[in-house]
Design a protein around this motif. Sequence first.
Motif, PDB file in Angstrom:
ATOM      1  N   GLY A 140       0.916  -0.850  -0.024  1.00 27.76           N
ATOM      2  CA  GLY A 140      -0.075   0.519  -0.129  1.00 27.76           C
ATOM      3  C   GLY A 140       0.822   1.492   0.133  1.00 27.76           C
ATOM      4  O   GLY A 140      -0.130   2.218  -0.381  1.00 27.76           O
ATOM      5  N   ARG A 141       1.501   0.946   0.566  1.00 35.13           N
ATOM      6  CA  ARG A 141       2.966   2.443   0.538  1.00 35.13           C
ATOM      7  C   ARG A 141       3.727   2.570  -0.859  1.00 35.13           C
ATOM      8  O   ARG A 141       4.026   3.954  -1.040  1.00 35.13           O
ATOM      9  CB  ARG A 141       3.868   2.127   1.438  1.00 35.13           C
ATOM     10  CG  ARG A 141       3.940   1.573   3.031  1.00 35.13           C
ATOM     11  CD  ARG A 141       4.921   2.101   4.071  1.00 35.13           C
ATOM     12  NE  ARG A 141       3.832   1.879   5.091  1.00 35.13           N
ATOM     13  CZ  ARG A 141       4.916   0.748   5.664  1.00 35.13           C
ATOM     14  NH1 ARG A 141       5.338  -0.210   5.815  1.00 35.13           N
ATOM     15  NH2 ARG A 141       4.328   0.964   6.736  1.00 35.13           N
ATOM     16  N   VAL A 142       3.540   1.559  -1.503  1.00 37.02           N
ATOM     17  CA  VAL A 142       4.393   2.402  -2.895  1.00 37.02           C
ATOM     18  C   VAL A 142       3.468   3.250  -4.694  1.00 37.02           C
ATOM     19  O   VAL A 142       4.884   3.647  -4.271  1.00 37.02           O
ATOM     20  CB  VAL A 142       4.258   0.731  -4.240  1.00 37.02           C
ATOM     21  CG1 VAL A 142       4.230   0.676  -5.097  1.00 37.02           C
ATOM     22  CG2 VAL A 142       4.883  -0.505  -3.559  1.00 37.02           C
ATOM     23  N   LEU A 143       2.808   3.488  -3.685  1.00 34.40           N
ATOM     24  CA  LEU A 143       2.458   4.854  -4.717  1.00 34.40           C
ATOM     25  C   LEU A 143       2.240   6.041  -3.978  1.00 34.40           C
ATOM     26  O   LEU A 143       2.142   6.934  -4.498  1.00 34.40           O
ATOM     27  CB  LEU A 143       0.829   4.095  -5.225  1.00 34.40           C
ATOM     28  CG  LEU A 143       0.270   3.119  -6.184  1.00 34.40           C
ATOM     29  CD1 LEU A 143      -1.109   2.865  -5.916  1.00 34.40           C
ATOM     30  CD2 LEU A 143       1.125   3.474  -7.263  1.00 34.40           C
ATOM     31  N   THR A 144       2.703   6.140  -3.054  1.00 36.08           N
ATOM     32  CA  THR A 144       2.097   7.065  -1.817  1.00 36.08           C
ATOM     33  C   THR A 144       3.819   7.663  -1.793  1.00 36.08           C
ATOM     34  O   THR A 144       4.006   8.446  -0.510  1.00 36.08           O
ATOM     35  CB  THR A 144       1.533   6.555  -0.701  1.00 36.08           C
ATOM     36  OG1 THR A 144       1.951   5.633   0.059  1.00 36.08           O
ATOM     37  CG2 THR A 144       0.147   6.983  -1.474  1.00 36.08           C
ATOM     38  N   SER A 145       4.760   6.518  -1.109  1.00 37.39           N
ATOM     39  CA  SER A 145       5.951   6.582  -0.122  1.00 37.39           C
ATOM     40  C   SER A 145       6.806   7.683  -0.507  1.00 37.39           C
ATOM     41  O   SER A 145       7.209   9.226   0.030  1.00 37.39           O
ATOM     42  CB  SER A 145       6.771   5.850  -0.508  1.00 37.39           C
ATOM     43  OG  SER A 145       6.143   4.763   0.700  1.00 37.39           O
ATOM     44  N   TYR A 146       6.897   8.052  -2.172  1.00 40.45           N
ATOM     45  CA  TYR A 146       6.984   9.404  -2.586  1.00 40.45           C
ATOM     46  C   TYR A 146       6.382  10.363  -2.429  1.00 40.45           C
ATOM     47  O   TYR A 146       7.205  11.874  -1.857  1.00 40.45           O
ATOM     48  CB  TYR A 146       7.582   9.392  -4.199  1.00 40.45           C
ATOM     49  CG  TYR A 146       7.765  10.332  -5.288  1.00 40.45           C
ATOM     50  CD1 TYR A 146       9.272  11.113  -4.501  1.00 40.45           C
ATOM     51  CD2 TYR A 146       7.071  11.610  -5.747  1.00 40.45           C
ATOM     52  CE1 TYR A 146       9.819  11.661  -5.744  1.00 40.45           C
ATOM     53  CE2 TYR A 146       7.739  12.592  -6.820  1.00 40.45           C
ATOM     54  CZ  TYR A 146       8.628  13.052  -6.048  1.00 40.45           C
ATOM     55  OH  TYR A 146       9.149  13.840  -6.865  1.00 40.45           O
ATOM     56  N   LEU A 147       5.090  11.024  -2.710  1.00 43.30           N
ATOM     57  CA  LEU A 147       4.673  11.631  -2.638  1.00 43.30           C
ATOM     58  C   LEU A 147       4.645  12.180  -0.644  1.00 43.30           C
ATOM     59  O   LEU A 147       4.524  13.279   0.017  1.00 43.30           O
ATOM     60  CB  LEU A 147       2.780  11.181  -2.549  1.00 43.30           C
ATOM     61  CG  LEU A 147       2.558  10.975  -4.117  1.00 43.30           C
ATOM     62  CD1 LEU A 147       0.824  10.543  -3.796  1.00 43.30           C
ATOM     63  CD2 LEU A 147       2.530  11.914  -4.993  1.00 43.30           C
ATOM     64  N   TRP A 148       4.630  10.896   0.323  1.00 43.54           N
ATOM     65  CA  TRP A 148       5.036  11.604   1.640  1.00 43.54           C
ATOM     66  C   TRP A 148       6.083  12.100   1.452  1.00 43.54           C
ATOM     67  O   TRP A 148       6.577  12.804   2.900  1.00 43.54           O
ATOM     68  CB  TRP A 148       4.644  10.378   2.024  1.00 43.54           C
ATOM     69  CG  TRP A 148       3.308  10.253   2.962  1.00 43.54           C
ATOM     70  CD1 TRP A 148       2.161   9.078   2.519  1.00 43.54           C
ATOM     71  CD2 TRP A 148       2.583  10.807   4.064  1.00 43.54           C
ATOM     72  NE1 TRP A 148       1.398   9.032   3.095  1.00 43.54           N
ATOM     73  CE2 TRP A 148       1.428   9.349   3.872  1.00 43.54           C
ATOM     74  CE3 TRP A 148       2.555  11.772   4.320  1.00 43.54           C
ATOM     75  CZ2 TRP A 148       0.575  10.227   4.558  1.00 43.54           C
ATOM     76  CZ3 TRP A 148       1.449  11.633   5.797  1.00 43.54           C
ATOM     77  CH2 TRP A 148       0.216  11.612   5.420  1.00 43.54           C
ATOM     78  N   GLY A 149       7.218  11.897   1.224  1.00 40.06           N
ATOM     79  CA  GLY A 149       8.418  12.793   1.043  1.00 40.06           C
ATOM     80  C   GLY A 149       8.623  14.357   0.581  1.00 40.06           C
ATOM     81  O   GLY A 149       8.965  15.181   1.145  1.00 40.06           O
ATOM     82  N   ILE A 150       6.976  15.091  -0.503  1.00 40.25           N
ATOM     83  CA  ILE A 150       7.410  15.623  -1.151  1.00 40.25           C
ATOM     84  C   ILE A 150       6.208  16.195   0.256  1.00 40.25           C
ATOM     85  O   ILE A 150       6.222  17.722   0.447  1.00 40.25           O
ATOM     86  CB  ILE A 150       6.742  15.739  -2.254  1.00 40.25           C
ATOM     87  CG1 ILE A 150       7.328  15.209  -3.059  1.00 40.25           C
ATOM     88  CG2 ILE A 150       5.914  17.586  -2.743  1.00 40.25           C
ATOM     89  CD1 ILE A 150       7.106  15.218  -4.637  1.00 40.25           C
ATOM     90  N   ILE A 151       5.520  16.007   0.356  1.00 38.19           N
ATOM     91  CA  ILE A 151       4.479  16.184   2.223  1.00 38.19           C
ATOM     92  C   ILE A 151       5.525  16.751   2.395  1.00 38.19           C
ATOM     93  O   ILE A 151       4.785  17.801   3.894  1.00 38.19           O
ATOM     94  CB  ILE A 151       3.186  15.576   2.310  1.00 38.19           C
ATOM     95  CG1 ILE A 151       2.342  15.244   0.566  1.00 38.19           C
ATOM     96  CG2 ILE A 151       2.147  15.516   3.395  1.00 38.19           C
ATOM     97  CD1 ILE A 151       1.178  14.140   1.056  1.00 38.19           C
TER      98      ILE A 151
END
Length: 463
Positions: free
Chosen positions: A71-82
């Motif tokens: 589940g983290r695959v699609l959002t880990s990069y986005l969490w870095g930006i956030i």
Amino acid sequence: TSVFAARQQKNLVMGRRGSITLLCVAHAVNMYSISSIFSYVGFLAVDCNWAKDVDQAGAVSGFLAASVPLGRVLTSYLWGIISDRIGNYNALFISMLNMAAGNFVFGFATNLSTAILSRAGLLGAANGWLTIMGPMILEVGGEKEQAHVFGVVIGAGTAMSIFAPSVGALLYKVVPAFPALGPSVLGGLISVMVAAIAFSWGTLAKDATPAIDTTLPVPEAATVAARVGAEHNVDLPKVKARCESFKTAAMPHSALRLVLLAHPFTLITSLRALNGFFLFAAMDILPLWLIGTRPAGGLALNEKQVASVLAVSGILLSLYSGFVHGRTVSWLGTQMTFLMGGVVAAISGTVMPYAASVYVAIPIQSIFYCGFIAQFGAIISMTNNKVGKYQKMTGAINGVIVTVEAIAKGFGPALGAPVIAIALESRRVPLAFALFGICIFLTSLLVLLLTDDRKQHKQDLLL
């Protein structure tokens, strides 16, 4: 005043011990949400009619365990930006709220689809803790003390990852209609508590942190391009051209891509992915082996016995993480710590299925996990030491690395659980564990391609 220095000011507001305590609790509840299921997932699959018996519960167990990292695959990069934009404490607050919701939803789930979606969506995709953990440890400990801070934080998470299955087994079926509700409610309540602390401390730190003067001189595009190019032996004319407005919050995507595709980040990312794959595979394989029948090669333990085994094993693991790991890294360096951890895990994993009793299995399992934690701590320190040079890309770089790591962690139990199920059914458990150990050893040798951080530090001083 740099962004990194301003972030470190937050630690002065709350105190170093307070910051470390918050990180410990956050990592602990994250590991609880992931690992509390391991002791009872085989029984849950049977009780909810998702599997016929415990020897055939491997596939379902693998899907449930793999759902969180996948589940983290699609959002880990986005969490870095956030996290770069709203701050780590605000990102932590949102993550903990989502984790609480995921625990509560999973507790009431009685069908497989809802169970998988709650873990993949709320506990996985909507939880950015693993992306922000590394930068927060670096902020608190700095480059010199991060290994020790990491040891304490991971010690708390490791202890929880071992004790959580024990707690999960004890609270399992407290509410017969919803077997997983008892363990899940506890995780949800702790998540709410961490969210409240993160929110209050984030607000306090925001008020106390001086505003960053964006008019101060910043590195010119040519300087940045030259530094990145010199470190990674690549020519960056395009980066230089596109870095003319370097005063923005982040560097161009072309610079990020070139940094990640250059040595050593490709190798560091690969090592983190391999460590995550084998660790998460082991966290699902070992409980399934413990509950497997004796004729099949298991130890035929019930959920309470599994809880006892994991609890006792966690004591040695917690002692290593909290008191030994930091000293090990200081003595051996990150490279040799990673390699020796792989050797220890490979040997102990190979001999584990020959344990004739629980009393023999407990120390072997403890040593096995200590090897993995040594590897994990070493590779996190390597990541932080390299990422720290690119302050404006810290979150983005960690996000990409954690994304790859999450994919590997998802494949770990997804492949490991069916393999151990086949091994139990075919009566070839020792062969499966031997192959597992060989793979761990061979992949650990890749760390020799990296430059040890202590040697690199000496080279930097000479320069």
